[in-house]
Write an enzyme that holds these catalytic residues in place. Sequence first.
Site, mmCIF file in Angstrom:
data_model
loop_
_atom_site.group_PDB
_atom_site.id
_atom_site.type_symbol
_atom_site.label_atom_id
_atom_site.label_comp_id
_atom_site.label_asym_id
_atom_site.label_seq_id
_atom_site.Cartn_x
_atom_site.Cartn_y
_atom_site.Cartn_z
ATOM 1 N N GLU A 284 -1.113 -32.491 -20.140
ATOM 2 C CA GLU A 284 -2.086 -31.424 -19.884
ATOM 3 C C GLU A 284 -3.442 -31.753 -20.486
ATOM 4 O O GLU A 284 -4.466 -31.285 -20.019
ATOM 5 C CB GLU A 284 -1.587 -30.091 -20.460
ATOM 6 C CG GLU A 284 -0.762 -29.287 -19.478
ATOM 7 C CD GLU A 284 -0.536 -27.839 -19.908
ATOM 8 O OE1 GLU A 284 -0.788 -27.507 -21.083
ATOM 9 O OE2 GLU A 284 -0.085 -27.056 -19.065
ATOM 10 N N HIS A 305 20.404 -48.362 -19.533
ATOM 11 C CA HIS A 305 21.371 -48.583 -18.457
ATOM 12 C C HIS A 305 20.986 -47.819 -17.199
ATOM 13 O O HIS A 305 21.796 -47.638 -16.296
ATOM 14 C CB HIS A 305 22.774 -48.191 -18.935
ATOM 15 C CG HIS A 305 23.201 -49.016 -20.111
ATOM 16 N ND1 HIS A 305 24.065 -50.075 -20.010
ATOM 17 C CD2 HIS A 305 22.814 -48.975 -21.413
ATOM 18 C CE1 HIS A 305 24.220 -50.641 -21.198
ATOM 19 N NE2 HIS A 305 23.467 -49.988 -22.069
ATOM 20 N N LYS A 420 -0.186 -21.228 -9.692
ATOM 21 C CA LYS A 420 -0.073 -19.802 -10.056
ATOM 22 C C LYS A 420 -0.684 -18.937 -8.968
ATOM 23 O O LYS A 420 -0.098 -17.926 -8.557
ATOM 24 C CB LYS A 420 -0.819 -19.533 -11.378
ATOM 25 C CG LYS A 420 -0.094 -20.008 -12.618
ATOM 26 C CD LYS A 420 -0.815 -19.449 -13.835
ATOM 27 C CE LYS A 420 -0.332 -20.082 -15.110
ATOM 28 N NZ LYS A 420 -1.191 -19.772 -16.253
HETATM 29 O O1 PA5 Z 1 -0.677 -25.347 -23.156
HETATM 30 C C1 PA5 Z 1 -0.881 -24.344 -22.504
HETATM 31 O O2 PA5 Z 1 -1.927 -23.679 -22.627
HETATM 32 C C2 PA5 Z 1 0.144 -23.830 -21.511
HETATM 33 O O3 PA5 Z 1 1.227 -24.676 -21.395
HETATM 34 C C3 PA5 Z 1 0.629 -22.457 -21.946
HETATM 35 O O4 PA5 Z 1 1.207 -22.557 -23.203
HETATM 36 C C4 PA5 Z 1 1.632 -21.892 -20.955
HETATM 37 O O5 PA5 Z 1 1.076 -21.841 -19.662
HETATM 38 C C5 PA5 Z 1 2.075 -20.495 -21.373
HETATM 39 O O6 PA5 Z 1 0.983 -19.646 -21.476
HETATM 40 P P1 PA5 Z 1 1.073 -18.277 -22.229
HETATM 41 O O7 PA5 Z 1 1.380 -18.531 -23.654
HETATM 42 O O8 PA5 Z 1 -0.274 -17.662 -22.045
HETATM 43 O O9 PA5 Z 1 2.166 -17.482 -21.572
#
Ligand code: PA5
Length: 444
Positions: A284, A305, A420
């Site tokens: 990310e 393996h 989303k």
């Molecule tokens: O790193 C990030 O920002 C995302 O992976 C969030 O943690 C994830 O989308 C969950 O979001 P939230 O904590 O707002 O539910």
Amino acid sequence: MIQLDTSNARSFVSEDWLSSRLDALESARQKLETGSGAGGDFTGWVHLPRDYDKEEFARIQAAAERIRKDSQALVVIGIGGSYLGARAVVELVNSPNFNLTHKDGPAVYFAGNGLSTDGMREVMDLIQDKDWSINVISKSGTTTEPAVAFRIFKNLLEEKYGKEEARKRIYATTDAKKGALKGLADAEGYEEFVVPDAIGGRYSVLTAVGLLPIACAGVDIVALMEGAREEMEALAVPGEANPAWQLAAARHALYTAGKKVEILVGYEPSFRFFGEWWKQLFGESEGKDGKGLFPASVEFTADLHSMGQYIQQGERIMLETVVRFQNSNSDPIVIPHDPDNVDGLNFLAGKELSFVAEQAMRGTLLAHVDGGVPNLMVTAPGRCAKSVGALIYFFEYVCGLTGYLMEINPFNQPGVEAYKNNMYALLGKPGYEDKKAELEARLG
Ligand code: PA5
């Protein structure tokens, strides 16, 4: 505390792989220290191990004690950065079989990290005859997967205990001021913990997001933070000897030289979810603007393996980052002597299993380097809480540094919104009517 060996990667990069990047690394360091780079509003994790909220930390410890006494199970609801860190630490310090092997405190089940009916039903069945509590974690408070799971488990908890008692068994970790979960927690009077504004999900494991479930699983969170603090101090010292600078420079140099996939290698089954956390952290953070090393993970020797064939002889686009633990958690296992020696293994009799593992690791390293896969070796003292705290901070810091070397914002994740929005539209969320019609026409 965390050490790095780059010697098996150097033949793949030019001699000045580190020296030519020192100025850029110093600039990246300053951006992280002062929050003056891209996404600088989300660098609250840099000094967190020193500056964390001590009053909240004490409340986390008290809540964990309460849960450990009154619950046989804890359902931890969250996804992405609100899930992976806690699971990574619980499994790495304890075991992936923690729910079978733990002797006191609650079993810890993770929910709301997907939309599988079978997965959720299984957790519902596992907890139904137990005393249990919920820790719901969402920074935004609006993420669909955990919000749906929370509605379902909250309903279940209220059916079992009644609304009043259920309220006392729900712990909400969310934004200090805004979001649907914050509103619900305020209205219902749940005990609340905060995801700080300046810390994004994937950098939040050392906040209440990770600390409450981790403490409920009996992990020493004081030692975890102490390990992270010592690592923070060690990595704050600039220069060529800094292992985070070296790893960031090596990753960047290898990426520039055509290595597009980074494989995180562990030799412990308990390391698997640390790999999942690491993949989110780097994927990310770096994967944007058409750039970034693709993060993958394997468990050796099991995956030698399966994936081992590709790594040895497939596309030459990979580098390996191996995480090695100096000490294991349990007593040595010695290979017995067999008078018949039908399996021909008496040459190993009297040797410890860890000796065999060490030679497998050394042999694999050289085979892969010979096959064109550079190797970066990270060594941590062990799988104890302190060492794991250091390892977490080490990778977070490397991730921040490399992000700035790659000239991207390592703290946003704009690409996550695309799925989303489509999902909201297809589900019929108000405000998405036009999009719904467009997507349904495309899907037929
Ligand atoms: O790193 C990030 O920002 C995302 O992976 C969030 O943690 C994830 O989308 C969950 O979001 P939230 O904590 O707002 O539910």
